[in-house]
Design an enzyme around this catalytic site. Structure first.
Site, PDB file in Angstrom:
ATOM      1  N   CYS A 268      -3.542  -2.535  -8.762  1.00  0.00           N
ATOM      2  CA  CYS A 268      -3.568  -1.135  -8.342  1.00  0.00           C
ATOM      3  C   CYS A 268      -4.602  -0.352  -9.152  1.00  0.00           C
ATOM      4  CB  CYS A 268      -2.188  -0.497  -8.505  1.00  0.00           C
ATOM      5  SG  CYS A 268      -2.156   1.244  -8.022  1.00  0.00           S
TER       6      CYS A 268
ATOM      7  N   HIS B 112      -8.404  -9.309  -4.877  1.00  0.00           N
ATOM      8  CA  HIS B 112      -9.167  -8.249  -4.218  1.00  0.00           C
ATOM      9  C   HIS B 112     -10.563  -8.273  -4.818  1.00  0.00           C
ATOM     10  CE1 HIS B 112      -9.591  -4.280  -2.171  1.00  0.00           C
ATOM     11  NE2 HIS B 112     -10.522  -4.153  -3.092  1.00  0.00           N
TER      12      HIS B 112
ATOM     13  N   GLY C 112      -5.162  -5.416   4.654  1.00  0.00           N
ATOM     14  CA  GLY C 112      -4.386  -4.208   4.408  1.00  0.00           C
ATOM     15  C   GLY C 112      -4.821  -3.093   5.323  1.00  0.00           C
ATOM     16  N   ARG C 113      -5.798  -2.303   4.869  1.00  0.00           N
ATOM     17  CA  ARG C 113      -6.263  -1.164   5.675  1.00  0.00           C
ATOM     18  C   ARG C 113      -6.829  -1.617   7.017  1.00  0.00           C
ATOM     19  NH1 ARG C 113     -10.610   1.576   2.420  1.00  0.00           N
ATOM     20  NH2 ARG C 113     -11.018  -0.582   1.822  1.00  0.00           N
TER      21      ARG C 113
ATOM     22  N   ASN D  55      -9.066 -11.077  -0.424  1.00  0.00           N
ATOM     23  CA  ASN D  55      -8.669  -9.761   0.055  1.00  0.00           C
ATOM     24  C   ASN D  55      -9.787  -8.765  -0.205  1.00  0.00           C
ATOM     25  OD1 ASN D  55      -6.995  -7.089  -1.346  1.00  0.00           O
ATOM     26  ND2 ASN D  55      -6.668  -7.551   0.804  1.00  0.00           N
TER      27      ASN D  55
ATOM     28  N   MET E 230       0.856  -1.182   0.000  1.00  0.00           N
ATOM     29  CA  MET E 230       0.000   0.000   0.000  1.00  0.00           C
ATOM     30  C   MET E 230       0.892   1.232   0.000  1.00  0.00           C
ATOM     31  SD  MET E 230      -2.847  -1.312   2.740  1.00  0.00           S
ATOM     32  CE  MET E 230      -3.854   0.162   2.587  1.00  0.00           C
ATOM     33  N   GLU E 231       1.123   1.755  -1.204  1.00  0.00           N
ATOM     34  CA  GLU E 231       2.065   2.852  -1.367  1.00  0.00           C
ATOM     35  C   GLU E 231       1.643   4.069  -0.544  1.00  0.00           C
ATOM     36  OE1 GLU E 231       4.428   5.039  -5.024  1.00  0.00           O
ATOM     37  OE2 GLU E 231       2.318   4.550  -5.270  1.00  0.00           O
TER      38      GLU E 231
END
Length: 325
Positions: free
Chosen positions: A91, A161, A216-217, A192, A1-2
């Protein structure tokens, strides 16, 4: 996660426990053979045997659309000893998609196959290769085509995702659509998207049929989430236990990030933590106008009696080569 879940946050979150493996933020590959310093700047765990300080393995992620250049960079990256290489086909960022990277390639499963095949051939046979995808770009009619292209190209594991690029990050995530793909593939499938709580994880597993999940988040908002999924009967990570980890994170930020951006990084994490911790809500509202990292450090954590922080060593410049035409 950039720009969010980078090596500094990976360092801290893996100290909590419950995480089996990490994937780095993407390394953008265009037409150049990247110098080692680019790989080690984004994935400094390469200097620690491909693991975080807590010992959790890290796969380095590449993003690009040129099979030759992706393969040559993968070979160079593999020589640095990551725990594996991951390819980003998920992305949704407009600036990335506009330059033919990430989720936009989900309209081109033939090209995806070429990229994955070229990278697999360039890597050591015993090094794991995985890929991350969404259900599609503007729609999901080629989900299975893309997943098969990744598998047949040589990816042993796919993280899906459960939304298209057009869906962005808007709820819900369509976990049930992963099940249809998983039933066809022989490659391992990891679900995900929109996993914020143990209840979300349970629902995702039930609908997708996947036992393995990537968070992730949700992990940023609740650093104890992975531990809770691994040990459901254990105590939750308290705010008091989290504070020293947050201080360690801010130490890393202050040693690695330009001065003008340091306060923003801590406030960014506090913003996510508000979702799970009432104390984070109070701290965020109290400190959101503080832009001095020194003042933010003092108000958030109190006086620091540990002495000066170590300086970050300056990387050695290397020559950048072009990829083979």
């Amino acid at each position: 996660m950039e720009g969010l879940l980078d090596h500094m946050l990976r360092d801290v979150l893996t100290r909590v426990g419950g995480i089996d493996r990490c994937v780095s933020e993407f390394i953008r590959i265009t037409d150049m053979l990247m110098p080692n310093r680019v790989f080690t700047r984004i994935v400094p765990e390469l200097l620690n045997g491909g693991r975080t300080a807590a010992g959790v393995p890290v796969r380095a992620q590449l993003l690009g659309s040129d099979p030759v250049c992706m393969a040559e960079n993968a070979a160079k990256l593999a020589a640095l000893g990551p725990a594996g290489i991951d390819l980003n086909f998920g992305c949704p960022a407009k600036c990335v998609n506009r330059h033919r990277g990430g989720a936009v390639l989900l309209d081109e499963p033939e090209l995806i196959f070429e990229i994955v095949s070229a990278v697999r051939r360039a890597m050591p046979a015993d090094m794991p290769l995985s890929a991350k995808m969404r259900l599609g770009y503007m729609d999901s009619h080629r989900t299975l085509d893309c997943a098969l292209a990744m598998q047949d190209g040589g990816a042993e594991e796919l993280v899906i995702h459960a939304r298209t690029k057009a869906d962005g990050y808007k709820p819900p995530a369509y976990w049930d659509r992963i099940a249809a793909v998983r039933e066809v593939l022989r490659a391992r499938v990891v679900a995900n998207g929109e996993i914020w709580t143990p209840a979300d994880a349970e629902n995702c597993r039930a609908q997708s049929g996947c036992s393995d999940l990537m968070v992730g988040r949700g992990m940023v908002a609740n650093p104890g989430l992975a531990l809770a999924l691994q040990s459901p009967d254990g105590p939750p990570l308290s705010w008091a236990a989290l504070l020293p980890l947050m201080r360690g994170f801010f130490d890393l930020v202050r040693s690695n990030v330009a001065h003008r951006h340091q306060a923003g990084r801590l406030k960014q994490w506090l913003h996510y933590l508000r979702r799970h911790y009432p104390e984070a809500e109070e701290a965020y509202l109290r400190l959101r106008t503080v832009n001095s990292p020194e003042e933010l450090d003092l108000q958030m954590f109190g006086p620091d009696e540990r002495g000066p922080r170590p300086l970050r060593p300056r990387p050695i410049d290397e020559e950048v080569e072009s990829c083979t035409a």
